[in-house]
Design a protein around this motif. Sequence first.
Motif, PDB file in Angstrom:
ATOM      1  N   VAL A  13       0.745  -1.221   0.133  1.00  0.00           N
ATOM      2  CA  VAL A  13       0.030   0.061  -0.028  1.00  0.00           C
ATOM      3  C   VAL A  13       0.983   1.224  -0.085  1.00  0.00           C
ATOM      4  N   PHE A  14       0.552   2.174  -0.878  1.00  0.00           N
ATOM      5  CA  PHE A  14       1.039   3.527  -1.029  1.00  0.00           C
ATOM      6  C   PHE A  14       0.228   4.467  -0.521  1.00  0.00           C
ATOM      7  N   SER A  15       0.260   5.464   0.431  1.00  0.00           N
ATOM      8  CA  SER A  15      -0.702   6.280   0.674  1.00  0.00           C
ATOM      9  C   SER A  15      -0.281   7.905   1.010  1.00  0.00           C
ATOM     10  N   ASP A  16      -0.740   8.553   0.181  1.00  0.00           N
ATOM     11  CA  ASP A  16      -0.463  10.230   0.299  1.00  0.00           C
ATOM     12  C   ASP A  16      -1.223  10.374   1.814  1.00  0.00           C
ATOM     13  N   LEU A  17      -0.852  11.509   2.314  1.00  0.00           N
ATOM     14  CA  LEU A  17      -1.150  11.977   3.895  1.00  0.00           C
ATOM     15  C   LEU A  17      -2.079  13.224   3.742  1.00  0.00           C
ATOM     16  N   ASP A  18      -1.754  14.286   3.250  1.00  0.00           N
ATOM     17  CA  ASP A  18      -2.573  15.562   3.555  1.00  0.00           C
ATOM     18  C   ASP A  18      -4.102  15.282   2.893  1.00  0.00           C
ATOM     19  N   GLY A  19      -5.236  15.167   3.440  1.00  0.00           N
ATOM     20  CA  GLY A  19      -6.537  14.959   2.612  1.00  0.00           C
ATOM     21  C   GLY A  19      -6.841  13.772   2.262  1.00  0.00           C
ATOM     22  N   THR A  20      -5.890  12.687   2.753  1.00  0.00           N
ATOM     23  CA  THR A  20      -6.055  11.303   2.364  1.00  0.00           C
ATOM     24  C   THR A  20      -6.062  10.490   3.624  1.00  0.00           C
ATOM     25  N   LEU A  21      -5.034  10.245   4.153  1.00  0.00           N
ATOM     26  CA  LEU A  21      -4.821   9.548   5.511  1.00  0.00           C
ATOM     27  C   LEU A  21      -5.198  10.610   6.536  1.00  0.00           C
ATOM     28  N   LEU A  22      -4.863  11.724   6.429  1.00  0.00           N
ATOM     29  CA  LEU A  22      -4.951  12.832   7.153  1.00  0.00           C
ATOM     30  C   LEU A  22      -6.295  13.702   6.694  1.00  0.00           C
ATOM     31  N   ASP A  23      -7.026  14.156   7.757  1.00  0.00           N
ATOM     32  CA  ASP A  23      -8.163  15.202   7.398  1.00  0.00           C
ATOM     33  C   ASP A  23      -7.660  16.278   6.858  1.00  0.00           C
ATOM     34  N   HIS A  24      -8.179  16.753   5.843  1.00  0.00           N
ATOM     35  CA  HIS A  24      -7.708  18.220   5.349  1.00  0.00           C
ATOM     36  C   HIS A  24      -7.835  19.387   6.133  1.00  0.00           C
ATOM     37  N   HIS A  25      -8.737  19.462   7.076  1.00  0.00           N
ATOM     38  CA  HIS A  25      -8.793  20.610   7.970  1.00  0.00           C
ATOM     39  C   HIS A  25      -8.122  20.359   9.168  1.00  0.00           C
ATOM     40  N   THR A  26      -8.342  19.071  10.019  1.00  0.00           N
ATOM     41  CA  THR A  26      -7.892  18.936  11.116  1.00  0.00           C
ATOM     42  C   THR A  26      -6.651  18.164  11.313  1.00  0.00           C
ATOM     43  N   TYR A  27      -6.173  17.544  10.152  1.00  0.00           N
ATOM     44  CA  TYR A  27      -4.989  16.516  10.142  1.00  0.00           C
ATOM     45  C   TYR A  27      -5.096  15.272  10.953  1.00  0.00           C
ATOM     46  N   SER A  28      -6.417  15.023  11.359  1.00  0.00           N
ATOM     47  CA  SER A  28      -6.718  14.080  12.320  1.00  0.00           C
ATOM     48  C   SER A  28      -6.729  12.538  11.496  1.00  0.00           C
ATOM     49  N   PHE A  29      -6.018  11.436  12.098  1.00  0.00           N
ATOM     50  CA  PHE A  29      -5.945  10.247  11.218  1.00  0.00           C
ATOM     51  C   PHE A  29      -7.179   9.143  11.909  1.00  0.00           C
ATOM     52  N   GLU A  30      -7.669   9.584  13.089  1.00  0.00           N
ATOM     53  CA  GLU A  30      -8.397   8.876  13.717  1.00  0.00           C
ATOM     54  C   GLU A  30      -9.387   7.782  12.938  1.00  0.00           C
ATOM     55  N   PRO A  31     -10.157   8.215  12.022  1.00  0.00           N
ATOM     56  CA  PRO A  31     -11.133   7.407  11.444  1.00  0.00           C
ATOM     57  C   PRO A  31     -10.247   6.273  10.808  1.00  0.00           C
ATOM     58  N   ALA A  32      -8.907   6.522  10.311  1.00  0.00           N
ATOM     59  CA  ALA A  32      -8.153   5.316   9.672  1.00  0.00           C
ATOM     60  C   ALA A  32      -7.588   4.323  10.717  1.00  0.00           C
ATOM     61  N   LEU A  33      -7.646   4.625  12.050  1.00  0.00           N
ATOM     62  CA  LEU A  33      -6.686   3.921  13.032  1.00  0.00           C
ATOM     63  C   LEU A  33      -6.839   2.309  12.948  1.00  0.00           C
TER      64      LEU A  33
END
Length: 273
Positions: A6-26
């Motif tokens: 798996v290859f993943s972008d961060l901002d707006g992808t694994l991290l929420d665009h506004h809050t930078y949270s990754f909680e929903p992906a844990l």
Amino acid sequence: MTSLLVFSDLDGTLLDHHTYSFEPALVALQSLKTLSIPCVINTSKTFHELISLRKELNHQDPFIVENGSAVYIPKQLSLVIDETLEECGDYWLKAFGPKRDKLIELTNDQKGHYTFTRFSDMTYQDLMSVTGLDEANAKMAMQREFTEPMLWTDSNLALSKLREHMAQFDIQIQKGGRFSHLMGKHCDKANAMLWLTEVYASQNDEKLITMALGDGENDIGMLSKADIPVVIRSPVHAPPEVPNRSDAWLTDAYGPEGWAQAIDLVLSKQGIM
């Protein structure tokens, strides 16, 4: 036997665009760890930004920084690599382009022709204002090695002209979510992904399936070269088109929630594992 990478972008992808949270992906991230599926971060962020974020994510896999400019491989993984890499503390480093100083030097004389603000022209307070980052993260974001982001405030036509000018120096400009990034012409998320895929493929005889997840224009190359391209829906811009890939997925949910849904769907499909 088939294995997944798996290859993943961060901002707006694994991290929420506004809050930078990754909680929903844990939970989905933990599923990958449990199944020993590498999740390679492939981002515009810097090495310094990723050190603290990787600790939060408990990330142990290789990571690609500054829009494909370099790959960092943790030495503890003991991957067999058939070329000489630069030693960088606990990591092996594979760089694909020139150092940042050259990029700054080449754009110094363009300031009078176009309206843009480079990271090197900003204070960390300026960056905090533009991005919403806190002080610590803004300072880390400014510690770049291979790229120079610009806040582009001129026209798209002007950006095309600057692209043409920089091309003669083997420098390209990639447009990201917030910034346009100056970098070497071989620096690309797709190139870095393909190089690292070859490294993993050479470790054993299993068939390797690549999955890429991203939300921005600078993810298109990576998405187009992956076996499973996943466009993460964004709350702030239209989904990027992935040329010649009618099989690209578009998530229903935004950001890390959409990311988790895509990972769960792949893991549930027969034949992947």
